[in-house]
Structures are given as structure tokens and as C-alpha cells.
Design an enzyme around this catalytic site. Sequence first.
Site, mmCIF file in Angstrom:
data_model
loop_
_atom_site.group_PDB
_atom_site.id
_atom_site.type_symbol
_atom_site.label_atom_id
_atom_site.label_comp_id
_atom_site.label_asym_id
_atom_site.label_seq_id
_atom_site.Cartn_x
_atom_site.Cartn_y
_atom_site.Cartn_z
ATOM 1 N N ARG A 42 0.837 -1.212 0.000
ATOM 2 C CA ARG A 42 0.000 0.000 0.000
ATOM 3 C C ARG A 42 0.869 1.259 0.000
ATOM 4 O O ARG A 42 0.507 2.285 -0.555
ATOM 5 C CB ARG A 42 -0.957 -0.003 1.206
ATOM 6 C CG ARG A 42 -1.736 1.309 1.352
ATOM 7 C CD ARG A 42 -2.960 1.189 2.244
ATOM 8 N NE ARG A 42 -2.669 0.635 3.546
ATOM 9 C CZ ARG A 42 -2.064 1.293 4.542
ATOM 10 N NH1 ARG A 42 -1.664 2.545 4.378
ATOM 11 N NH2 ARG A 42 -1.852 0.705 5.700
ATOM 12 N N TYR A 95 -17.204 15.226 -15.752
ATOM 13 C CA TYR A 95 -17.656 13.838 -15.578
ATOM 14 C C TYR A 95 -18.607 13.769 -14.377
ATOM 15 O O TYR A 95 -18.349 14.348 -13.324
ATOM 16 C CB TYR A 95 -16.425 12.951 -15.389
ATOM 17 C CG TYR A 95 -16.726 11.566 -14.903
ATOM 18 C CD1 TYR A 95 -17.568 10.725 -15.629
ATOM 19 C CD2 TYR A 95 -16.165 11.080 -13.734
ATOM 20 C CE1 TYR A 95 -17.849 9.450 -15.182
ATOM 21 C CE2 TYR A 95 -16.437 9.800 -13.284
ATOM 22 C CZ TYR A 95 -17.286 8.992 -14.011
ATOM 23 O OH TYR A 95 -17.562 7.731 -13.570
ATOM 24 N N ASP A 167 -8.179 17.144 -15.253
ATOM 25 C CA ASP A 167 -8.462 15.748 -15.600
ATOM 26 C C ASP A 167 -8.170 15.605 -17.099
ATOM 27 O O ASP A 167 -8.886 16.155 -17.941
ATOM 28 C CB ASP A 167 -9.938 15.445 -15.276
ATOM 29 C CG ASP A 167 -10.303 13.988 -15.561
ATOM 30 O OD1 ASP A 167 -9.647 13.365 -16.402
ATOM 31 O OD2 ASP A 167 -11.283 13.508 -14.953
ATOM 32 N N LYS A 192 -8.890 4.258 -18.859
ATOM 33 C CA LYS A 192 -9.273 4.650 -20.210
ATOM 34 C C LYS A 192 -8.065 4.536 -21.151
ATOM 35 O O LYS A 192 -7.524 3.461 -21.298
ATOM 36 C CB LYS A 192 -9.889 6.048 -20.167
ATOM 37 C CG LYS A 192 -10.990 6.194 -19.088
ATOM 38 C CD LYS A 192 -12.182 5.328 -19.364
ATOM 39 C CE LYS A 192 -13.226 5.233 -18.274
ATOM 40 N NZ LYS A 192 -13.251 6.062 -17.132
HETATM 41 C C1 PLP Z 1 -13.146 12.102 -17.518
HETATM 42 C C2 PLP Z 1 -13.198 11.035 -16.472
HETATM 43 N N1 PLP Z 1 -12.545 11.214 -15.309
HETATM 44 C C3 PLP Z 1 -12.576 10.277 -14.334
HETATM 45 C C4 PLP Z 1 -13.301 9.115 -14.471
HETATM 46 C C5 PLP Z 1 -13.342 8.115 -13.354
HETATM 47 O O1 PLP Z 1 -12.464 7.071 -13.610
HETATM 48 P P1 PLP Z 1 -12.639 5.591 -13.010
HETATM 49 O O2 PLP Z 1 -13.867 5.024 -13.599
HETATM 50 O O3 PLP Z 1 -11.363 4.909 -13.437
HETATM 51 O O4 PLP Z 1 -12.733 5.720 -11.526
HETATM 52 C C6 PLP Z 1 -13.990 8.886 -15.664
HETATM 53 C C7 PLP Z 1 -14.776 7.648 -15.837
HETATM 54 O O5 PLP Z 1 -15.504 7.487 -16.766
HETATM 55 C C8 PLP Z 1 -13.943 9.874 -16.679
HETATM 56 O O6 PLP Z 1 -14.610 9.718 -17.836
#
Ligand code: PLP
Length: 376
Positions: A42, A95, A167, A192
Site C-alpha cells: 500500500r 464527468y 483531468d 481509459k
Molecule cells: C473524464 C473522467 N474522469 C474520471 C473518471 C473516473 O475514472 P474511473 O472510472 O477509473 O474511476 C472517468 C470515468 O468514466 C472519466 O470519464
Amino acid sequence: MNHTDIHPKITPIYQTSVFKFEDLDAIQQYFDEPGSRYMYSRNGNPNSDELAQAVNRWEAGAGAVATGSGMAAIFAAIMTYCQAGDHVLCAADIYGGSAALLNLELSRLGITVSYVPFEELYDLKSHVQASTKLLLCETMSNPLLRVVDLRALATECQQHGLKLVVDNTFATPVLTKPLAYGADLVLHSVTKYLAGHSDVTAGAVVARTPQDAARLRQIGTVFGLTLSPMESWLSVRGMKTMRLRVAAHSYNAQQVAEFLEVHPAVEAVYYPGLLAHPQHVLAASQGHGLFSGMLSFRLPDNAAVVNRFMQRSERFPFAPSLAGVDSSCSHPLHTSHRALTDAQRAELGITVGLVRLSVGIEPVEELLADLAHALE
Ligand SMILES: Cc1ncc(COP(=O)(O)O)c(C=O)c1O
């Protein structure tokens, strides 16, 4: 053969939760010389460190932490700068999971949020409060692919003493490296494009300064947000082809966007590679001529029409994630943006007719034929 005589080309999977020490001197060395050895996965593991270093290198940061998901990455990023009593600004185009974290959970910890409409991002005066610590936005927004001018936004944030947290999941560092434009932290859902094969859930946050990087690692360890060895290993393997994949995704998405743009069944297409996209010129320069593999388009606001499209398409299965090598489609209203308030969704235009495509790297003519059939 002795263990030390084995020299694997690829880092093995250190599928262990803990590491052994010879004696008390050895554990003291661990604490006295950070990075000299591992103790507990961890806190640090060769595989999660390898992933953090790979993302850090791509984003040209001062240090990174790999997290158990993109959501854990967003949480770690906000906790780097905020405590109870603080206020966060968030781009309205965001998101749904980020909005849920802010609206439903961080609010309980005394961290408040207000949303800034896209058009007001470069003039934050009326949104900033004395307790505002940071602004969170996406390089390319989910799901409407609005592109933020990161240099202008970083300048505006600096003027108000705010940290800029970006992000970069949709754009990837292949297109854009937000730290280079003045962002303080950049984060990813590694799930992703970074991992890229729809077989991992992971995240990462990269810091511009060593101090913030150390803070991030502490938050990752103490909140238990860090990533497992196997998921780290898969992500590292995926990242090795990211540059090639993102170029292929972008090429295919451009063809798909141009096809949909003139299709009579389609009311609108949101893709920064289209000349008609409002931020096309910015996207071209900030993305070095690539526009990513994500796009959204609008069908009539009628669930039966959307269902028919989903049922007829074979190459774009309805799978509410994105950025795998295989194409897929999603429905923001029902999935990723469910957690937004009705007012937020109405404001953004996230209605039943809005369909999001994640364009994969298959032969593009097969994708176009499939879409033609599904939209017939
Ligand atoms: C732009 C964006 N940021 C963060 C996330 C969250 O990621 P995770 O599903 O890996 O927790 C997503 C998920 O779809 C996303 O599209």
C-alpha cells in the site's frame, strides 16, 4: 540458479502485499533512505511505482501516485489542497462521478463546490470566494468535448491564487500535457486511454512540484488509495502502445465524425476535429493536430430511436466506459452523468438523444458500415 542472476526484460509482477527485512537495521534503512527498498505494497510496490513513473514521464511532472481508480485520483488531487471549510470551483462540463464526489461526499466533509459555466472559465472574479483553493476541469470535457484553453485558465487561476487541477483522461498526454501550460496537478482515469484495453480499473495523479508529489504519495498511502501490483502491471503494458493507439483512435474518430456530420438522422456532432467545432483551432494547437477518439452526437430526443440505434449497431456495443481498442457507445444521461442534478444536465444539453461514441482502432470502413446500418 540464484534469484539475482535472473534479468527479466519486463518488470515481473510483484504480487505480494509485504516485503521481508533481515533485522531492525534493515527496517531503519527503509525509513532513513526513502526509496531504497519496499516494505508494504500500500505504501509502495515496484509495479505501482513503475506505472507512476511512466505517467509522470509522459506528463513531465515532478512525481506521481498510481491510484485504485480515476475516482481515487480525483479524490487524492482535491485532498492535496483542501480541508474542511475550503471551497472548490469546478467546470460545469465535468464527468458525473466528479460531480457526485463533490456534491454528495466532499460536501459532508465541509468542502463546498460551485460550478463555473464554460463561457466564464477565463473570468473567475464572480465565482471566487475567500476560501476557494482550486479549480477542477477536464482538458476535453465528458461528454460534449468542449476544449479548455489551459494556458488562459492557468493564468486566470494564478491571478486568484487558485491551484489548477486538470483531468486529462479524454485528451491523454499524447495530445496535451497540462502541466506545461501551468496546471498544478494532472490526473487520469488510467482505466481509459492509458491502459487502453478495457481490462483495468486504475488512476494516477501527477504533480508539478516535488512538494505536491510528496503530499500525493502520503494521501495515497494513508487513505489507502494506491493501486495493486497486477493492475499496475497491466496499465504499464497498455501504456507502451498509447502513442500509437491514440493516433489510430484519433484518425478513426475524425472519419466517424465527418460521416455523422452529414448523416440525415443525426442532429449534431460534437468532435473537436470538425472545422465547425467552436474550439477547433484551439484543439488543433493544444492537441498537436490530434483530437482523440471520443465524440458525441445527437439523435432525436426519443428513447425508442436511441434504443434502435443501440440494438442495430454491432461494432459500438453499449458499454458505459470508453477508450478501449474496441469501439463502444454510451449514454451520458443514463450512465456517466446520472449524478448531475436535473438543472445541470438541462443546462449542458445532456438529454435522451445524446449518444457518446468511443471510437476504437478497428478498420474504419467497418465502423462506418456499421453506423450506416444502425442509423438507417
Ligand atoms: C473524464 C473522467 N474522469 C474520471 C473518471 C473516473 O475514472 P474511473 O472510472 O477509473 O474511476 C472517468 C470515468 O468514466 C472519466 O470519464
